[in-house]
Design a protein around this motif. Sequence first.
Motif, PDB file in Angstrom:
ATOM      1  N   VAL A  13     -55.703  39.885 -55.879  1.00 28.86           N
ATOM      2  CA  VAL A  13     -55.328  40.365 -57.208  1.00 28.86           C
ATOM      3  C   VAL A  13     -54.084  39.629 -57.704  1.00 28.86           C
ATOM      4  CG1 VAL A  13     -54.729  42.376 -58.587  1.00 28.86           C
ATOM      5  CG2 VAL A  13     -56.219  42.633 -56.597  1.00 28.86           C
ATOM      6  N   ARG A  14     -54.116  39.167 -58.951  1.00 28.09           N
ATOM      7  CA  ARG A  14     -52.933  38.596 -59.597  1.00 28.09           C
ATOM      8  C   ARG A  14     -52.162  39.747 -60.233  1.00 28.09           C
ATOM      9  NH1 ARG A  14     -53.156  32.928 -61.030  1.00 28.09           N
ATOM     10  NH2 ARG A  14     -54.994  31.943 -60.097  1.00 28.09           N
ATOM     11  N   VAL A  15     -51.199  40.273 -59.508  1.00 23.22           N
ATOM     12  CA  VAL A  15     -50.491  41.476 -59.941  1.00 23.22           C
ATOM     13  C   VAL A  15     -49.758  41.237 -61.257  1.00 23.22           C
ATOM     14  CG1 VAL A  15     -48.715  43.159 -59.331  1.00 23.22           C
ATOM     15  CG2 VAL A  15     -50.263  42.287 -57.566  1.00 23.22           C
ATOM     16  N   GLY A  16     -49.110  40.083 -61.399  1.00 28.08           N
ATOM     17  CA  GLY A  16     -48.373  39.790 -62.632  1.00 28.08           C
ATOM     18  C   GLY A  16     -49.264  39.799 -63.851  1.00 28.08           C
ATOM     19  N   THR A  17     -50.441  39.179 -63.739  1.00 24.66           N
ATOM     20  CA  THR A  17     -51.394  39.170 -64.853  1.00 24.66           C
ATOM     21  C   THR A  17     -51.882  40.582 -65.150  1.00 24.66           C
ATOM     22  OG1 THR A  17     -52.138  36.939 -64.289  1.00 24.66           O
ATOM     23  CG2 THR A  17     -53.621  38.269 -65.642  1.00 24.66           C
ATOM     24  N   ALA A  18     -52.167  41.351 -64.094  1.00 18.74           N
ATOM     25  CA  ALA A  18     -52.642  42.726 -64.278  1.00 18.74           C
ATOM     26  C   ALA A  18     -51.600  43.582 -64.985  1.00 18.74           C
ATOM     27  CB  ALA A  18     -52.997  43.343 -62.931  1.00 18.74           C
ATOM     28  N   VAL A  19     -50.324  43.415 -64.627  1.00 13.43           N
ATOM     29  CA  VAL A  19     -49.261  44.197 -65.260  1.00 13.43           C
ATOM     30  C   VAL A  19     -49.126  43.822 -66.734  1.00 13.43           C
ATOM     31  CG1 VAL A  19     -46.772  44.599 -65.312  1.00 13.43           C
ATOM     32  CG2 VAL A  19     -47.992  44.617 -63.131  1.00 13.43           C
ATOM     33  N   ARG A  20     -49.240  42.539 -67.045  1.00 15.35           N
ATOM     34  CA  ARG A  20     -49.157  42.114 -68.454  1.00 15.35           C
ATOM     35  C   ARG A  20     -50.312  42.697 -69.269  1.00 15.35           C
ATOM     36  NH1 ARG A  20     -48.451  35.743 -68.254  1.00 15.35           N
ATOM     37  NH2 ARG A  20     -49.315  36.018 -66.169  1.00 15.35           N
ATOM     38  N   ILE A  21     -51.508  42.696 -68.690  1.00 12.31           N
ATOM     39  CA  ILE A  21     -52.648  43.322 -69.364  1.00 12.31           C
ATOM     40  C   ILE A  21     -52.392  44.811 -69.523  1.00 12.31           C
ATOM     41  CG2 ILE A  21     -55.118  43.838 -69.200  1.00 12.31           C
ATOM     42  CD1 ILE A  21     -55.420  41.223 -67.604  1.00 12.31           C
ATOM     43  N   GLY A  22     -51.805  45.430 -68.487  1.00 11.80           N
ATOM     44  CA  GLY A  22     -51.505  46.859 -68.543  1.00 11.80           C
ATOM     45  C   GLY A  22     -50.503  47.206 -69.624  1.00 11.80           C
ATOM     46  N   LEU A  23     -49.479  46.387 -69.793  1.00 15.26           N
ATOM     47  CA  LEU A  23     -48.495  46.639 -70.841  1.00 15.26           C
ATOM     48  C   LEU A  23     -49.122  46.487 -72.229  1.00 15.26           C
ATOM     49  CD1 LEU A  23     -45.382  44.832 -69.323  1.00 15.26           C
ATOM     50  CD2 LEU A  23     -45.827  47.289 -69.437  1.00 15.26           C
ATOM     51  N   ALA A  24     -50.026  45.501 -72.369  1.00 16.46           N
ATOM     52  CA  ALA A  24     -50.740  45.352 -73.642  1.00 16.46           C
ATOM     53  C   ALA A  24     -51.637  46.559 -73.891  1.00 16.46           C
ATOM     54  CB  ALA A  24     -51.570  44.062 -73.632  1.00 16.46           C
ATOM     55  N   MET A  45     -51.219  53.382 -77.629  1.00 18.87           N
ATOM     56  CA  MET A  45     -50.329  54.080 -78.551  1.00 18.87           C
ATOM     57  C   MET A  45     -50.787  53.868 -79.997  1.00 18.87           C
ATOM     58  SD  MET A  45     -46.673  53.231 -76.712  1.00 18.87           S
ATOM     59  CE  MET A  45     -45.691  54.070 -77.964  1.00 18.87           C
ATOM     60  N   ALA A  46     -51.208  52.632 -80.308  1.00 21.06           N
ATOM     61  CA  ALA A  46     -51.717  52.349 -81.652  1.00 21.06           C
ATOM     62  C   ALA A  46     -53.009  53.116 -81.913  1.00 21.06           C
ATOM     63  CB  ALA A  46     -51.948  50.847 -81.820  1.00 21.06           C
ATOM     64  N   GLY A  47     -53.890  53.163 -80.916  1.00 22.98           N
ATOM     65  CA  GLY A  47     -55.134  53.902 -81.072  1.00 22.98           C
ATOM     66  C   GLY A  47     -54.903  55.376 -81.303  1.00 22.98           C
ATOM     67  N   ALA A  48     -53.942  55.944 -80.565  1.00 18.18           N
ATOM     68  CA  ALA A  48     -53.616  57.361 -80.738  1.00 18.18           C
ATOM     69  C   ALA A  48     -53.085  57.645 -82.140  1.00 18.18           C
ATOM     70  CB  ALA A  48     -52.588  57.778 -79.690  1.00 18.18           C
ATOM     71  N   GLY A  96     -56.626  44.015 -72.708  1.00 10.58           N
ATOM     72  CA  GLY A  96     -55.520  44.966 -72.697  1.00 10.58           C
ATOM     73  C   GLY A  96     -55.346  45.674 -74.018  1.00 10.58           C
ATOM     74  N   GLY A  97     -55.106  44.897 -75.070  1.00 13.77           N
ATOM     75  CA  GLY A  97     -54.866  45.499 -76.380  1.00 13.77           C
ATOM     76  C   GLY A  97     -56.086  46.207 -76.939  1.00 13.77           C
ATOM     77  N   GLY A  98     -57.256  45.548 -76.845  1.00 10.01           N
ATOM     78  CA  GLY A  98     -58.478  46.113 -77.431  1.00 10.01           C
ATOM     79  C   GLY A  98     -58.953  47.371 -76.733  1.00 10.01           C
ATOM     80  N   ILE A  99     -59.072  47.316 -75.403  1.00 13.82           N
ATOM     81  CA  ILE A  99     -59.542  48.496 -74.673  1.00 13.82           C
ATOM     82  C   ILE A  99     -58.470  49.568 -74.647  1.00 13.82           C
ATOM     83  CG2 ILE A  99     -60.344  49.343 -72.424  1.00 13.82           C
ATOM     84  CD1 ILE A  99     -61.768  46.722 -72.030  1.00 13.82           C
ATOM     85  N   GLY A 100     -57.201  49.158 -74.634  1.00 15.37           N
ATOM     86  CA  GLY A 100     -56.127  50.135 -74.747  1.00 15.37           C
ATOM     87  C   GLY A 100     -56.205  50.892 -76.063  1.00 15.37           C
ATOM     88  N   PHE A 101     -56.500  50.171 -77.144  1.00 21.63           N
ATOM     89  CA  PHE A 101     -56.657  50.804 -78.455  1.00 21.63           C
ATOM     90  C   PHE A 101     -57.803  51.814 -78.420  1.00 21.63           C
ATOM     91  CE2 PHE A 101     -58.399  51.071 -82.745  1.00 21.63           C
ATOM     92  CZ  PHE A 101     -57.258  51.286 -83.507  1.00 21.63           C
TER      93      PHE A 101
END
Length: 261
Positions: free
Chosen positions: A74-85, A91-94, A151-156
């Motif tokens: 697992v690329r933890v750094g990439t995963a965390v960046r996706i997680g922050l997005a 928050m925008a979706g809510a 990250g952004g799209g599915i997070g939304f």
Amino acid sequence: MPDISLTTLVLLCVAALAAGWIDAVVGGGGLLLLPALLLGLPQVPAAQVLGTNKAVAIVGTTGAAVTYVRKAPVRVGTAVRIGLAALTGSMAGAFFAAGISSAVLRPVIMVVLLGVAAFVMLRPSFGSRTAEADRPPLTRARIVTAIVVVGGGIGFYDGLFGPGTGTFLVLALTAVLHLDLVTASATAKIVNVCTNAGALAMFAHQGHVMWALAAVMAVFNLAGGMIGARMALAKGAEFVRGVLLVVVFSLVAKLAFDQWA
């Protein structure tokens, strides 16, 4: 802890165990955990049920993430960046959720999920380790796409509507980053930790978490998450693929029930 019977508590703990296992393997544990809380605690306000659900889920998700990171590439750094997005997107979706009717969204999501199921069944190599060996290099463009779109799209979507977010994360990460399903599940768990942490912080700030109940259920959710992660690592992509299809069809059935029952 609310005044609940021992039988209800035992059933909630069993649901937490099963949800942790499902969520660790392919996402979608909330399909079981949240309805179990709603049915088991009909007298509790919905906000407290949602907050308690997040407090339980984040423990199992974190345990699964740690288990995966120790043994999966697992690329933890990439995963965390996706997680922050994803956290920002949720928050925008809510923010927009109040103006969107779930009755309009459900049929669209059902069609998308059925299309996904058909694709996975017709493409047996999707997410396999054989396909991973031949995948193109992980370029900056693909990482940026994963951060913004996944990250952004599915997070939304998670903030706007929610059901099946973990499953969508696994599928999208597999498609965009060309990961095998096991590594995609591992990456999705790290993303889930980020989004759950943001939601839990908000619920806790508002006083909507039943901490005593959450603590008891979290023990079982953690056990289920760690067992599920170890099974996925041991059994490989084909096992995850089978669980994925079961979860997708279960989600479609639940959405159909909510829409027309």
